[in-house]
Design an enzyme around this catalytic site. Sequence first.
Site: not given
Length: 391
Positions: A196, A294, A271, A177, A173-175
């Site tokens: 995705e 996803g 989390i 990490i 994804g994004i972020g």
Amino acid sequence: AEYGADELRNVELIHLHTEGSAPYADSKYINSFKVNNLFVGSNLRAAVQEGRAGYIPVFLSEVPLLFQRNILPLDVVLINVSPPDKHGYCSLGTSVDVAITAVECTKKVIAQSNPQMPRTHGDGLIHVSCIDSIVEVDEPLPVLERQQPNQVESQIGKFITTLIPDGATLQMGIGNIPNAILRELTDHKRLGIHTELFSDGVIDLFERGIITNEEKKLYKNLMVVGFVMGTKRLYDFIDDNPMVEFLRIENINDPHIVRQNPKVVAINSAIEVDLTGQVAADSIGSKVYSGVGGQMDFMRGAALSEGGKPIIALPSTTSKGLSRIVSFLKPGAGVVTTRAHVHYVVTEYGVAYLYGKNLHQRAKELIRIAHPMHQEELSKAVMNSQFLSLW
């Protein structure tokens, strides 16, 4: 939301993650709008927690089914598009995902046409004859600036990079990490993208010839994605770029499609992870934080891929120093990824491999990658737990 809100009553708004303010969820409009989230962003968390908005847990790959089966019937769909080309086709641009199915299932389509929306290739083309009303604007798209990973995130990125072979097909994804991982992949070769969502981090690797997509069996030589978020550099990169295909989310996220590519490495966040491997990813206890999204789609697809690796990545502690490797998930927490689906868990202290391990062995692996200041407490929890301390 302010214009005409008093004239509306009990209008249900359904959406995925949104950026910016969400005035329609304000308590003063509670009689006008009922908000139902398929994924909760920071702008709706308070409304969901206070009961002013709803949250629907659902795999992202199955959201289109909710529209197609009329479980979530749609009367009007609001979309953002690029202006029509010379053939009369607009593009959904940065966000094809579930939007294209929504357009197909609704009674009326209202489009905001924006010349700053990139025209993208793939499934997101809509002819103007399918649009009931067009509102013309000219405004910048929301921007997500690329942040520099901190020391913890960088170390997690380094550990994960060692798990990624040349020729792998990546989902992330994004972020910070994902940014840390992408920064560490400069010596890799022949990587592919089937995800995705992606952001600016893939551009440098593509331009350096590291991402080539040549070893993929499906969508060979192409990056495929459902939606993107990033800076103007990213939006310029995808504009009329035939090397990037934007596809329906039911194709992008279908585990049976994902598995057909070799060496799929799926990297997702959490989390909390308990000592048996259960992953809480959409809530902090009973407080909804995000959504199912996803994660399970790709965790399962990667597990079934030849040479694939499903990975959960998280810092060992919260910003307040609490352990994110826990003996039990917080009361009310939702399990997004079951312990049967988890293979790898990575923190800044190492890599735990859980697949094929019994509950006691899993606990030992996870304690090993927990923060040292919490390892003794977690070990005591194992000793006091009958089903974890059998071996």
